[in-house]
Scaffold this motif. Structure first.
Motif, PDB file in Angstrom:
ATOM      1  N   ASP A 120      16.815  -2.727  16.036  1.00 39.49           N
ATOM      2  CA  ASP A 120      17.760  -3.011  17.287  1.00 39.49           C
ATOM      3  C   ASP A 120      16.064  -3.132  18.480  1.00 39.49           C
ATOM      4  N   ARG A 121      15.265  -2.116  18.599  1.00 41.80           N
ATOM      5  CA  ARG A 121      13.772  -2.489  19.369  1.00 41.80           C
ATOM      6  C   ARG A 121      13.287  -3.597  18.550  1.00 41.80           C
ATOM      7  N   ALA A 122      13.502  -4.326  17.815  1.00 39.08           N
ATOM      8  CA  ALA A 122      12.657  -4.992  17.274  1.00 39.08           C
ATOM      9  C   ALA A 122      12.700  -6.500  17.385  1.00 39.08           C
ATOM     10  N   ASP A 123      11.825  -7.223  17.501  1.00 38.15           N
ATOM     11  CA  ASP A 123      12.261  -8.441  18.198  1.00 38.15           C
ATOM     12  C   ASP A 123      11.611  -9.394  17.021  1.00 38.15           C
ATOM     13  N   TYR A 124      11.019  -9.185  16.432  1.00 40.98           N
ATOM     14  CA  TYR A 124      10.854 -10.107  14.663  1.00 40.98           C
ATOM     15  C   TYR A 124      10.103  -9.648  13.706  1.00 40.98           C
ATOM     16  N   CYS A 125      10.947 -10.388  12.520  1.00 41.67           N
ATOM     17  CA  CYS A 125      10.061  -9.009  11.495  1.00 41.67           C
ATOM     18  C   CYS A 125       9.745 -10.322  10.628  1.00 41.67           C
ATOM     19  N   GLY A 126       8.365  -9.892   9.635  1.00 47.31           N
ATOM     20  CA  GLY A 126       7.547 -10.990   8.862  1.00 47.31           C
ATOM     21  C   GLY A 126       7.242 -10.129   7.484  1.00 47.31           C
ATOM     22  N   ILE A 127       6.762 -11.003   6.666  1.00 46.68           N
ATOM     23  CA  ILE A 127       6.085 -10.489   5.532  1.00 46.68           C
ATOM     24  C   ILE A 127       4.465 -11.678   5.498  1.00 46.68           C
ATOM     25  N   ALA A 128       3.253 -10.587   5.266  1.00 39.99           N
ATOM     26  CA  ALA A 128       2.606 -11.265   4.639  1.00 39.99           C
ATOM     27  C   ALA A 128       2.087 -10.710   4.204  1.00 39.99           C
ATOM     28  N   ILE A 129       1.701 -12.121   2.863  1.00 40.38           N
ATOM     29  CA  ILE A 129       0.488 -11.685   1.519  1.00 40.38           C
ATOM     30  C   ILE A 129      -0.497 -11.742   1.387  1.00 40.38           C
TER      31      ILE A 129
END
Length: 253
Positions: free
Chosen positions: A47-56
């Protein structure tokens, strides 16, 4: 729901995503789809996250492997340009990193302008491992300062492990370097797949997962790459569209 029950629920949801995409196929385009779905699933779980991403960040490669929203692209690009930042720090150290983006962090003093411009106040990054090597990181971004390692960190590491397992399974007879290169190539060719999914969703009144499954089935039936099937489908739809629907078309009498 207790913290244990919440984590168990997330585990089941992530396992379902991995299982569903794995059944569709194992080429690079399918791995890219899996990572994309995992970022969206994790974002919806926290709930507290606005975005999610993966950095390689591996073997000279630095790129965004997937994201729940393209909004975060400048944050990753800033880190790649600087060669420093919380996502890269997590990848290099192999440890979960909590970052307060509201001020300057002495660990990476030049990073932060892009996060502040987007209103991101905190980041939580977990390393991604495959075959014992750290190849990047999975990150939650929040517009508040509430992301805490003890609360969101377990879910983050769970998905980071799923990402590492997906890349490991995709290796087949390739090296890890070749697997990462294949993922980067797939990310560079996702546009026609996303366009084809959007068209199928509109034409058949189905969701994104069902649209991808339809494209995958045609890819397997014809023994052609998913991106090729998608591009040809988009071209065929564009070619058959009525001329009056095209803004550059000459008016008919």
């Amino acid at each position: 729901m207790t913290a244990h029950d919440e984590l168990a629920s997330i585990d089941l949801r992530i396992a379902a995503v991995v299982r569903e995409v794995a059944q569709l196929g194992g080429e690079d385009d399918h791995v890219a789809e899996l990572l994309d779905r995992l970022t969206h699933e994790l974002r919806s779980c926290v709930d507290r996250a606005d975005y999610c991403g993966i950095a390689i960040a591996f073997a000279g490669f630095t790129f965004t492997g997937a994201s729940s929203d393209p909004t975060i692209a400048p944050i990753n690009e800033e880190q790649f340009a600087l060669g420093d930042g919380p996502c890269l720090h997590a990848a290099r150290t192999g440890r979960v990193v909590v970052a307060d983006c509201t001020g300057t962090d002495e660990r990476w003093p030049d990073f932060g302008a892009s996060a502040q411009a987007l209103g991101v106040q905190s980041m939580l990054c977990a390393p991604i491992h495959a075959d014992g090597a750290s190849i990047g990181s999975l990150t939650l971004f929040s517009r508040t300062r509430e992301l805490l390692e003890g609360r969101e960190g377990h879910a983050l590491e769970l998905v980071a492990n799923a990402v590492g397992d997906a890349l490991k399974r995709n290796r087949h007879r390739r090296s890890l370097e070749e697997t990462v290169a294949g993922l980067r190539d797939a990310m560079n060719h996702r546009a026609p797949i996303e366009q084809a999914k959007g068209i199928l969703m509109a034409l058949r009144n189905i969701d994104a997962d069902a649209a991808f499954a339809a494209l995958s089935a045609e890819s397997q039936r014809t023994n052609r790459k998913l991106r090729t099937v998608a591009a040809e489908f988009v071209d065929s739809v564009s070619a058959s569209a009525p001329e009056i629907d095209r803004p550059d078309a000459a008016p008919t009498s």
